[in-house]
Write a protein that holds these residues in place. Structure first.
Motif, PDB file in Angstrom:
ATOM      1  N   LEU A 143       0.863  -1.169   0.000  1.00  0.00           N
ATOM      2  CA  LEU A 143       0.000   0.000   0.000  1.00  0.00           C
ATOM      3  C   LEU A 143       0.902   1.221   0.000  1.00  0.00           C
ATOM      4  CD1 LEU A 143      -3.006   0.725   0.056  1.00  0.00           C
ATOM      5  CD2 LEU A 143      -2.868   0.840   2.539  1.00  0.00           C
ATOM      6  N   ALA A 144       0.846   1.978  -1.085  1.00  0.00           N
ATOM      7  CA  ALA A 144       1.722   3.145  -1.260  1.00  0.00           C
ATOM      8  C   ALA A 144       3.192   2.757  -1.086  1.00  0.00           C
ATOM      9  CB  ALA A 144       1.339   4.251  -0.281  1.00  0.00           C
ATOM     10  N   GLY A 145       3.536   1.579  -1.611  1.00  0.00           N
ATOM     11  CA  GLY A 145       4.923   1.131  -1.574  1.00  0.00           C
ATOM     12  C   GLY A 145       5.354   0.471  -0.289  1.00  0.00           C
ATOM     13  N   GLN A 146       4.457   0.400   0.700  1.00  0.00           N
ATOM     14  CA  GLN A 146       4.791  -0.219   1.977  1.00  0.00           C
ATOM     15  C   GLN A 146       4.067  -1.558   2.118  1.00  0.00           C
ATOM     16  OE1 GLN A 146       7.129   1.127   4.070  1.00  0.00           O
ATOM     17  NE2 GLN A 146       7.367   2.576   2.372  1.00  0.00           N
ATOM     18  N   PRO A 147       4.715  -2.541   2.746  1.00  0.00           N
ATOM     19  CA  PRO A 147       4.060  -3.852   2.916  1.00  0.00           C
ATOM     20  C   PRO A 147       2.727  -3.716   3.661  1.00  0.00           C
ATOM     21  CG  PRO A 147       6.393  -3.979   3.476  1.00  0.00           C
ATOM     22  CD  PRO A 147       6.086  -2.521   3.308  1.00  0.00           C
ATOM     23  N   LEU A 148       1.734  -4.427   3.171  1.00  0.00           N
ATOM     24  CA  LEU A 148       0.412  -4.449   3.798  1.00  0.00           C
ATOM     25  C   LEU A 148       0.198  -5.845   4.374  1.00  0.00           C
ATOM     26  CD1 LEU A 148      -2.352  -3.134   4.341  1.00  0.00           C
ATOM     27  CD2 LEU A 148      -3.078  -3.952   2.085  1.00  0.00           C
ATOM     28  N   THR A 149       0.070  -5.920   5.686  1.00  0.00           N
ATOM     29  CA  THR A 149      -0.092  -7.208   6.351  1.00  0.00           C
ATOM     30  C   THR A 149      -1.551  -7.618   6.356  1.00  0.00           C
ATOM     31  OG1 THR A 149       1.811  -6.758   7.782  1.00  0.00           O
ATOM     32  CG2 THR A 149       0.291  -8.504   8.483  1.00  0.00           C
ATOM     33  N   LEU A 150      -1.833  -8.812   5.824  1.00  0.00           N
ATOM     34  CA  LEU A 150      -3.199  -9.328   5.730  1.00  0.00           C
ATOM     35  C   LEU A 150      -3.241 -10.769   6.214  1.00  0.00           C
ATOM     36  CD1 LEU A 150      -3.896  -8.075   2.093  1.00  0.00           C
ATOM     37  CD2 LEU A 150      -4.882  -7.053   4.152  1.00  0.00           C
ATOM     38  N   THR A 151      -4.329 -11.142   6.877  1.00  0.00           N
ATOM     39  CA  THR A 151      -4.549 -12.544   7.189  1.00  0.00           C
ATOM     40  C   THR A 151      -4.968 -13.265   5.906  1.00  0.00           C
ATOM     41  OG1 THR A 151      -6.898 -12.286   7.671  1.00  0.00           O
ATOM     42  CG2 THR A 151      -5.349 -11.894   9.487  1.00  0.00           C
ATOM     43  N   TRP A 155      -6.681 -11.402   2.761  1.00  0.00           N
ATOM     44  CA  TRP A 155      -6.054 -11.433   1.433  1.00  0.00           C
ATOM     45  C   TRP A 155      -7.068 -11.877   0.389  1.00  0.00           C
ATOM     46  CZ3 TRP A 155      -1.633 -10.582  -1.442  1.00  0.00           C
ATOM     47  CH2 TRP A 155      -1.556 -11.249  -2.672  1.00  0.00           C
ATOM     48  N   ASP A 156      -7.772 -12.963   0.650  1.00  0.00           N
ATOM     49  CA  ASP A 156      -8.747 -13.478  -0.309  1.00  0.00           C
ATOM     50  C   ASP A 156      -9.824 -12.441  -0.617  1.00  0.00           C
ATOM     51  OD1 ASP A 156      -7.394 -15.877  -0.357  1.00  0.00           O
ATOM     52  OD2 ASP A 156      -8.732 -16.884   1.056  1.00  0.00           O
ATOM     53  N   LEU A 157     -10.309 -11.757   0.420  1.00  0.00           N
ATOM     54  CA  LEU A 157     -11.351 -10.746   0.235  1.00  0.00           C
ATOM     55  C   LEU A 157     -10.840  -9.584  -0.612  1.00  0.00           C
ATOM     56  CD1 LEU A 157     -13.860  -9.401   2.792  1.00  0.00           C
ATOM     57  CD2 LEU A 157     -12.379  -7.772   1.636  1.00  0.00           C
ATOM     58  N   LEU A 158      -9.676  -9.067  -0.252  1.00  0.00           N
ATOM     59  CA  LEU A 158      -9.152  -7.913  -0.972  1.00  0.00           C
ATOM     60  C   LEU A 158      -8.806  -8.262  -2.417  1.00  0.00           C
ATOM     61  CD1 LEU A 158      -8.455  -4.958  -0.811  1.00  0.00           C
ATOM     62  CD2 LEU A 158      -6.192  -5.565   0.105  1.00  0.00           C
ATOM     63  N   LEU A 159      -8.243  -9.444  -2.641  1.00  0.00           N
ATOM     64  CA  LEU A 159      -7.916  -9.854  -4.003  1.00  0.00           C
ATOM     65  C   LEU A 159      -9.179  -9.982  -4.851  1.00  0.00           C
ATOM     66  CD1 LEU A 159      -5.833 -10.719  -6.095  1.00  0.00           C
ATOM     67  CD2 LEU A 159      -6.057 -13.065  -5.247  1.00  0.00           C
ATOM     68  N   ALA A 160     -10.237 -10.547  -4.269  1.00  0.00           N
ATOM     69  CA  ALA A 160     -11.502 -10.670  -5.010  1.00  0.00           C
ATOM     70  C   ALA A 160     -12.021  -9.305  -5.417  1.00  0.00           C
ATOM     71  CB  ALA A 160     -12.528 -11.408  -4.154  1.00  0.00           C
ATOM     72  N   LEU A 161     -11.921  -8.335  -4.533  1.00  0.00           N
ATOM     73  CA  LEU A 161     -12.380  -6.984  -4.845  1.00  0.00           C
ATOM     74  C   LEU A 161     -11.497  -6.326  -5.901  1.00  0.00           C
ATOM     75  CD1 LEU A 161     -13.263  -5.788  -1.241  1.00  0.00           C
ATOM     76  CD2 LEU A 161     -14.878  -6.090  -3.127  1.00  0.00           C
ATOM     77  N   ASN A 199     -10.327  -0.777   7.447  1.00  0.00           N
ATOM     78  CA  ASN A 199      -9.489  -0.062   8.423  1.00  0.00           C
ATOM     79  C   ASN A 199      -8.021  -0.062   8.010  1.00  0.00           C
ATOM     80  OD1 ASN A 199     -11.639   0.594  10.094  1.00  0.00           O
ATOM     81  ND2 ASN A 199     -11.408  -1.239  11.376  1.00  0.00           N
ATOM     82  N   LYS A 200      -7.570  -1.173   7.434  1.00  0.00           N
ATOM     83  CA  LYS A 200      -6.166  -1.252   7.006  1.00  0.00           C
ATOM     84  C   LYS A 200      -5.890  -0.364   5.793  1.00  0.00           C
ATOM     85  CE  LYS A 200      -5.154  -5.789   8.964  1.00  0.00           C
ATOM     86  NZ  LYS A 200      -4.589  -7.136   8.774  1.00  0.00           N
ATOM     87  N   LEU A 201      -6.953  -0.030   5.046  1.00  0.00           N
ATOM     88  CA  LEU A 201      -6.803   0.840   3.877  1.00  0.00           C
ATOM     89  C   LEU A 201      -7.060   2.307   4.201  1.00  0.00           C
ATOM     90  CD1 LEU A 201      -8.732  -1.283   1.196  1.00  0.00           C
ATOM     91  CD2 LEU A 201      -6.256  -1.206   1.575  1.00  0.00           C
ATOM     92  N   ALA A 202      -7.380   2.599   5.458  1.00  0.00           N
ATOM     93  CA  ALA A 202      -7.774   3.957   5.846  1.00  0.00           C
ATOM     94  C   ALA A 202      -6.729   4.991   5.445  1.00  0.00           C
ATOM     95  CB  ALA A 202      -8.017   4.013   7.357  1.00  0.00           C
ATOM     96  N   ASP A 203      -7.217   6.112   4.867  1.00  0.00           N
ATOM     97  CA  ASP A 203      -6.378   7.267   4.490  1.00  0.00           C
ATOM     98  C   ASP A 203      -5.301   6.927   3.466  1.00  0.00           C
ATOM     99  OD1 ASP A 203      -7.793   8.846   6.389  1.00  0.00           O
ATOM    100  OD2 ASP A 203      -6.486   8.091   7.985  1.00  0.00           O
ATOM    101  N   SER A 204      -5.538   5.884   2.674  1.00  0.00           N
ATOM    102  CA  SER A 204      -4.526   5.474   1.698  1.00  0.00           C
ATOM    103  C   SER A 204      -4.845   5.943   0.282  1.00  0.00           C
ATOM    104  CB  SER A 204      -4.410   3.947   1.683  1.00  0.00           C
ATOM    105  OG  SER A 204      -5.595   3.362   1.158  1.00  0.00           O
ATOM    106  N   GLY A 205      -6.090   6.381   0.057  1.00  0.00           N
ATOM    107  CA  GLY A 205      -6.494   6.756  -1.299  1.00  0.00           C
ATOM    108  C   GLY A 205      -7.313   5.693  -1.986  1.00  0.00           C
ATOM    109  N   VAL A 206      -7.522   4.557  -1.317  1.00  0.00           N
ATOM    110  CA  VAL A 206      -8.374   3.494  -1.852  1.00  0.00           C
ATOM    111  C   VAL A 206      -9.212   2.953  -0.691  1.00  0.00           C
ATOM    112  CG1 VAL A 206      -6.625   1.704  -1.514  1.00  0.00           C
ATOM    113  CG2 VAL A 206      -8.433   1.353  -3.188  1.00  0.00           C
ATOM    114  N   THR A 207     -10.464   2.629  -0.955  1.00  0.00           N
ATOM    115  CA  THR A 207     -11.342   2.164   0.112  1.00  0.00           C
ATOM    116  C   THR A 207     -12.353   1.162  -0.418  1.00  0.00           C
ATOM    117  OG1 THR A 207     -12.756   2.896   1.952  1.00  0.00           O
ATOM    118  CG2 THR A 207     -13.127   3.935  -0.193  1.00  0.00           C
ATOM    119  N   ILE A 208     -13.022   0.482   0.491  1.00  0.00           N
ATOM    120  CA  ILE A 208     -14.084  -0.449   0.122  1.00  0.00           C
ATOM    121  C   ILE A 208     -15.424   0.239   0.342  1.00  0.00           C
ATOM    122  CG2 ILE A 208     -15.168  -2.678   0.609  1.00  0.00           C
ATOM    123  CD1 ILE A 208     -12.476  -3.645   1.711  1.00  0.00           C
TER     124      ILE A 208
END
Length: 223
Positions: A143-151, A155-161, A199-208
């Motif tokens: 996320l913005a060049g920084q590692p994004l930690t996902l369970t 991961w499955d949810l975000l990839l599907a989206l 919440n993990k995407l908060a203030d990043s420029g992308v949201t669900i």
């Protein structure tokens, strides 16, 4: 990596399950072809290890039905038959590799790892939505060049989206993508996972975004 082992010999089941678990792999074990076809239809496994000599529908028939349905999951066949014709038939039916019993566990693990590497290389791709990037092969997100930690489920949810972008993904379809072959996920659980990822995407420029009565969509947030 999640593997489906289809083997009716309980002693061999236990030995292979222990070896694969020690190698850091998740494993589902079944003793017959019919439930294995159902399990593999859900697309949750990275590899199938299938014994030819199964009761009822044998391993070759399972493989035939699997490929007929368009399922391309890598398949390592196990067999006590050492005849060339049997091996050729299995490869012609769509097997990716063959291992003749008896075999040593290190050889099995080496072949499993080789098949998974080959599969990952073929499917390697990076998908991006704004500041979010996901590498499907390495299972890493940024996320913005920084590692994004996902369970795993996040991961499955975000990839599907991401893969559905810019379309709305129905809640039921999203639930299907998170469900394991033997356990469905509830709508309430979907909402919890969406909240966590949002919440993990908060203030990043992308949201669900929640699309009421339909599902969810990944959106870029205007600066």
């Amino acid at each position: 990596m999640r593997i489906l082992l289809v083997e009716d010999d309980e002693l061999l089941q236990r030995a292979l399950a222990a070896a694969l678990a020690e190698a850091g792999m998740e494993l589902d074990v079944l003793g017959a072809a019919e439930p294995a076809l159902d399990a593999l239809s859900h697309g949750m496994h990275d590899l199938a290890i299938v014994d030819i000599g199964l009761p009822g529908m044998d391993g070759l028939a399972l493989l035939r039905e699997l490929r007929r349905s368009g399922n391309k999951v890598p398949v390592l066949m196990l067999t006590a038959r050492d005849g060339l014709d049997d091996r050729v038939q299995g490869l012609n039916e769509g097997a990716d590799d063959y291992l003749i019993k008896p075999f040593l566990l290190p050889e099995l693990l080496a072949r499993v790892q080789a098949l998974i590497r080959r599969s990952q290389s073929a499917a390697s791709s990076r998908v991006e939505v704004g500041p979010l990037a996901m590498d499907i092969a390495s299972h890493e997100a940024e996320l913005a060049g920084q590692p994004l930690t996902l369970t795993g489920r996040e991961w499955d949810l975000l990839l599907a989206l991401v893969l559905a972008t810019p379309k709305v993904l129905a809640k039921r379809k999203l639930a299907d993508s998170l469900s394991r072959w033997d356990k469905e996920i509830t709508d309430n659980a979907i909402e919890i996972y969406v909240s966590r990822v949002r919440n993990k995407l908060a203030d990043s420029g992308v949201t669900i975004r929640t699309v009421r009565g339909i599902g969810y969509r990944l959106d870029l947030v205007p600066a």
